[in-house]
Design a protein around this motif. Structure first.
Motif, PDB file in Angstrom:
ATOM      1  N   ASP A   1       8.485  54.515  66.805  1.00  0.00           N
ATOM      2  CA  ASP A   1       8.148  55.644  65.425  1.00  0.00           C
ATOM      3  C   ASP A   1       7.521  55.844  64.852  1.00  0.00           C
ATOM      4  O   ASP A   1       6.392  56.800  63.802  1.00  0.00           O
ATOM      5  N   THR A   2       5.654  55.600  65.138  1.00  0.00           N
ATOM      6  CA  THR A   2       4.319  55.769  64.580  1.00  0.00           C
ATOM      7  C   THR A   2       3.096  56.286  65.837  1.00  0.00           C
ATOM      8  O   THR A   2       2.276  56.129  65.438  1.00  0.00           O
TER       9      THR A   2
ATOM     10  N   ILE B   1      11.842  64.916  71.950  1.00  0.00           N
ATOM     11  CA  ILE B   1      12.732  64.611  70.299  1.00  0.00           C
ATOM     12  C   ILE B   1      10.913  65.392  69.220  1.00  0.00           C
ATOM     13  O   ILE B   1      10.600  66.304  68.443  1.00  0.00           O
ATOM     14  N   PRO B   2       9.952  64.359  69.336  1.00  0.00           N
ATOM     15  CA  PRO B   2       8.774  64.952  68.987  1.00  0.00           C
ATOM     16  C   PRO B   2       8.503  65.871  69.618  1.00  0.00           C
ATOM     17  O   PRO B   2       7.674  67.451  69.276  1.00  0.00           O
TER      18      PRO B   2
ATOM     19  N   ALA C   1      -0.344  63.319  64.009  1.00  0.00           N
ATOM     20  CA  ALA C   1      -1.422  63.444  64.397  1.00  0.00           C
ATOM     21  C   ALA C   1      -2.470  62.500  64.752  1.00  0.00           C
ATOM     22  O   ALA C   1      -3.243  62.759  65.773  1.00  0.00           O
ATOM     23  N   GLU C   2      -2.534  61.983  64.078  1.00  0.00           N
ATOM     24  CA  GLU C   2      -3.558  61.146  64.155  1.00  0.00           C
ATOM     25  C   GLU C   2      -3.088  60.396  65.120  1.00  0.00           C
ATOM     26  O   GLU C   2      -4.558  59.809  65.692  1.00  0.00           O
ATOM     27  N   ALA C   3      -2.338  60.019  65.851  1.00  0.00           N
ATOM     28  CA  ALA C   3      -2.216  58.852  66.811  1.00  0.00           C
ATOM     29  C   ALA C   3      -2.179  59.504  67.530  1.00  0.00           C
ATOM     30  O   ALA C   3      -2.751  59.001  68.865  1.00  0.00           O
ATOM     31  N   ARG C   4      -1.310  61.036  68.190  1.00  0.00           N
ATOM     32  CA  ARG C   4      -1.944  61.978  69.053  1.00  0.00           C
ATOM     33  C   ARG C   4      -3.000  61.860  69.062  1.00  0.00           C
ATOM     34  O   ARG C   4      -3.700  62.490  70.724  1.00  0.00           O
ATOM     35  N   ALA C   5      -3.921  61.967  68.962  1.00  0.00           N
ATOM     36  CA  ALA C   5      -5.970  62.002  69.065  1.00  0.00           C
ATOM     37  C   ALA C   5      -6.281  60.920  69.972  1.00  0.00           C
ATOM     38  O   ALA C   5      -7.112  61.078  70.294  1.00  0.00           O
TER      39      ALA C   5
ATOM     40  N   THR D   1       4.720  54.420  75.195  1.00  0.00           N
ATOM     41  CA  THR D   1       6.042  53.406  74.164  1.00  0.00           C
ATOM     42  C   THR D   1       6.762  52.228  74.196  1.00  0.00           C
ATOM     43  O   THR D   1       6.249  51.954  75.735  1.00  0.00           O
ATOM     44  N   GLY D   2       6.854  51.707  73.656  1.00  0.00           N
ATOM     45  CA  GLY D   2       7.689  50.855  73.780  1.00  0.00           C
ATOM     46  C   GLY D   2       9.631  51.238  74.084  1.00  0.00           C
ATOM     47  O   GLY D   2       9.336  52.721  73.447  1.00  0.00           O
TER      48      GLY D   2
END
Length: 331
Positions: free
Chosen positions: A249-250, A273-274, A254-258, A208-209
């Motif tokens: 924040d993005t 938090i996530p 689910a799509e990002a985690r893939a 992340t940034g």
């Protein structure tokens, strides 16, 4: 050949540890792969859980012989038996000693990994404990055994593995603590840990940034430009598969985690938090970089509900199962 059993430490005896331990044994006692031995006061654990079958043993190797019928315990008597929910400073040496003995067992090879019940740190501080928590104390004990380490805290929930690069410090101190070396060293430890214990030989690491929108090309801060991106470029030169810096924040849907196997976050709440949103009751804390396996439930002592037998054991059960899988992968 079966691996050695896991060892589960006592944690804060006045908290929910005795209750979730009993529920974890009830859930796992028919699974030989999840065999564990408890390092605690057997009489107190049984008093807190009437009807729980307990067997005092003298050596972790004896755990497999009784695990299916009773909770195996390396009996270490408490100085006092605290009432549920009421911490007593007299138990602090017992709690600290259990962690140290678990490390001794791990170095001796008589256990395949350590799982820790939650501790109440303010109770330990009164007894002279001077560490932020389990992870840095385990690193300290490792160094005393001649194994200086760079420990990494990885939180696991469902398909998410998240690592906070900076951990328990005030938010105002994060920018100064966030260095390229900190990012790179934690990324290297994470990559090695995922390869050894999770069967991912070339893990995809996302980052992340620090700032909103990952700094938006310097418009919202320069940490991405001055610190994070140079670190990622160096990691790429070393052959690591890196992605980022991503706007936090993005980065977690689910799509990002893939797109990644683990994500390194710049401060505590970006990671926690996530994880807790995905699986509040089942999140796990995994310590990478230590010379032994260590997992723990990702929750505290819950003194407010101790003794009511309503504590959810899901996180401890998941921590034991994951530690057993890690031990199998490393065998």
């Amino acid at each position: 050949m079966a691996t050695a059993p896991l060892v589960l430490t006592s944690g804060e005896p006045a908290g929910v540890g005795p209750e979730i331990t009993a529920k974890a044994w009830e859930a796992l006692h028919e699974d030989p792969a999840a065999c564990f031995v408890l390092l605690a006061d057997a009489d107190y654990w049984q008093a807190r859980n009437p009807g729980l079958p307990v067997e005092k043993i003298g050596d972790p190797a004896q755990a497999r012989g009784c695990f299916a019928r009773a909770l195996p315990v390396l009996h270490r008597p408490l100085a006092v038996h605290p009432a549920p929910g009421l911490i007593d400073a007299a138990t602090a040496p017992h709690v600290i000693s259990a962690i140290g003995e678990a490390v001794e067992l791990a170095f001796a090879g008589t256990v395949s990994g350590i799982v820790t019940n939650p501790i109440q740190k303010d109770a330990l501080y009164a007894a002279g404990f001077r560490h932020q928590g389990h992870t840095d104390y385990l690193a300290h004990l490792s160094a005393l055994h001649g194994h200086p380490v760079q420990e990494v805290m990885m939180l696991v929930a469902d398909d998410l593995r998240a690592i906070p690069v900076t951990v328990h410090i005030p938010l105002k101190d994060v920018p100064a603590a966030l260095t390229g070396e900190a990012i790179m060293s934690q990324a290297r430890v994470t990559a090695r840990g995922l390869a050894r214990y999770f069967g991912i030989p070339r893990p995809r690491l996302a980052f992340t940034g620090l700032n909103p929108h990952a700094g938006e090309n310097g418009m919202m801060g320069r940490e991405e430009i001055d610190v994070i991106i140079p670190a990622l470029k160096q990691l790429q030169k070393e052959g690591l598969d890196v992605l980022g810096p991503l706007s936090a924040d993005t980065a977690f849907h689910a799509e990002a985690r893939a797109a990644y196997d683990a994500i390194l976050c710049m401060y505590h709440d970006q990671a926690l938090i996530p994880v807790k949103t995905l699986d509040f009751h089942g999140g796990i804390n995994v310590s990478l970089g230590l010379p032994f396996i260590r997992t723990s439930p990702d929750h505290g002592t819950a003194l407010g509900i101790a003794g009511r037998h309503v504590a959810n054991p899901k996180s401890l059960i998941a921590a034991l199962r994951l530690a057993a899988r890690m031990a199998g992968a490393a065998a």
